[in-house]
Design a protein around this motif. Sequence first.
Motif, PDB file in Angstrom:
ATOM      1  N   ILE A 115       0.836  -1.201   0.000  1.00  0.00           N
ATOM      2  CA  ILE A 115       0.000   0.000   0.000  1.00  0.00           C
ATOM      3  C   ILE A 115       0.872   1.252   0.000  1.00  0.00           C
ATOM      4  CG2 ILE A 115      -1.717   1.314   1.302  1.00  0.00           C
ATOM      5  CD1 ILE A 115      -2.784  -1.366   2.364  1.00  0.00           C
ATOM      6  N   ILE A 116       1.893   1.276   0.843  1.00  0.00           N
ATOM      7  CA  ILE A 116       2.776   2.441   0.918  1.00  0.00           C
ATOM      8  C   ILE A 116       3.484   2.663  -0.405  1.00  0.00           C
ATOM      9  CG2 ILE A 116       4.936   3.257   1.956  1.00  0.00           C
ATOM     10  CD1 ILE A 116       3.918   2.301   4.637  1.00  0.00           C
ATOM     11  N   ALA A 117       3.919   1.562  -1.023  1.00  0.00           N
ATOM     12  CA  ALA A 117       4.613   1.674  -2.314  1.00  0.00           C
ATOM     13  C   ALA A 117       3.692   2.228  -3.400  1.00  0.00           C
ATOM     14  CB  ALA A 117       5.168   0.314  -2.731  1.00  0.00           C
ATOM     15  N   GLY A 118       2.372   2.158  -3.194  1.00  0.00           N
ATOM     16  CA  GLY A 118       1.428   2.649  -4.182  1.00  0.00           C
ATOM     17  C   GLY A 118       1.145   4.140  -4.090  1.00  0.00           C
ATOM     18  N   ASN A 119       1.750   4.812  -3.115  1.00  0.00           N
ATOM     19  CA  ASN A 119       1.530   6.255  -2.956  1.00  0.00           C
ATOM     20  C   ASN A 119       2.056   6.994  -4.186  1.00  0.00           C
ATOM     21  OD1 ASN A 119       1.388   8.933  -2.230  1.00  0.00           O
ATOM     22  ND2 ASN A 119       2.588   8.714  -0.343  1.00  0.00           N
ATOM     23  N   PRO A 120       1.189   7.626  -4.972  1.00  0.00           N
ATOM     24  CA  PRO A 120       1.635   8.285  -6.204  1.00  0.00           C
ATOM     25  C   PRO A 120       2.481   9.522  -5.951  1.00  0.00           C
ATOM     26  CG  PRO A 120      -0.660   8.802  -5.792  1.00  0.00           C
ATOM     27  CD  PRO A 120      -0.269   7.770  -4.775  1.00  0.00           C
ATOM     28  N   ARG A 121       2.449  10.045  -4.724  1.00  0.00           N
ATOM     29  CA  ARG A 121       3.203  11.257  -4.420  1.00  0.00           C
ATOM     30  C   ARG A 121       4.505  10.979  -3.676  1.00  0.00           C
ATOM     31  NH1 ARG A 121      -2.204  12.575  -3.716  1.00  0.00           N
ATOM     32  NH2 ARG A 121      -2.106  12.000  -1.511  1.00  0.00           N
TER      33      ARG A 121
END
Length: 329
Positions: free
Chosen positions: A217-223
Amino acid sequence: MPSEQPPPHSATVPPNFWGDMPEEEYYTSQGLRNAQSYFETPNGKIFTQSFIPIDLPIKATVYMTHGYGSDSGWLFQKICINFATWGYAVFAADLLGHGRSDGLRGYLGDMEKVAATSLSFFVSVRESETYKHLPAFLFGESMGGLATILMYFQSKPETWTGVMFSAPLFVMPENMKPSKVRLFMYGLLFGMADTWASLPDNRMVGKAIKDPEKLKIIAGNPRRYTGKPRVGTMRELARMCEFVQHNFHKVTVPFFVAHGTSDGITCPSGSKMLYEKASCEDKTLKLYEGMYHSLVQGEPDENANLVLGDMRAWIDEKVERYGPKCNGS
């Protein structure tokens, strides 16, 4: 200050960590109201957020700062949301060079300026008619802990009721420190290399998150900043760690500091040093055996809830002890 935009948002990644539910609907389901805006400062425009409980009396205000490469949204806001559900008005800002704020992505060449920029927003809220009578707390996670203690040092006396830290960056692990030889060689370029993203990153995210599903989930942060650490950033972080270590004795307000003993990003020894050297008598150090760096967003729920429970007990007790008219407000 120049800006770099984050990469385009992938269609395969949901717009928020909770999925596709519209933001207003999600926040309402959590019993709070979220507001987002930009705050103009002499150093650039910063993105800010507030998390206000809907049906609870507001006990105090809390001003939160995220860690390196992160932002005030995505999973960091889980901390903000938790505090809001306990009856706290929470305010957060993306640091310069992070998230939706101005600045070169991942660049922290002057940490004191970066801290002062966020502090200008926090103080504007803290001194407002709505909140000036309430207790007020600073909160910093990871590198945001370093920025937070700098904000504390930059603040007028009596501004803050207390300060909270989650795995603060006060001491860098040896394997995370930039090579002195490498920094010397870059220094010979007379500052031209300061913004270069050219230092080894040592797989920092993997060392921070214990729960593999939460890591996804953290790796999916677009920013999230995913480039290599910039020369000036690592140089400045090393310099500022040394600075705060020599100034821990200036901390006179109550504080809470939490650290996992298996943290591979920031050294628990830094939190111990703060606890030992701070001048205040009302201080709390919590060391969590075997936990990694990201105590709330990255640990299994059982561990994260333990940490959150300790944070809640501490801040609730401070509000009860110091009351709504603390600090002479």
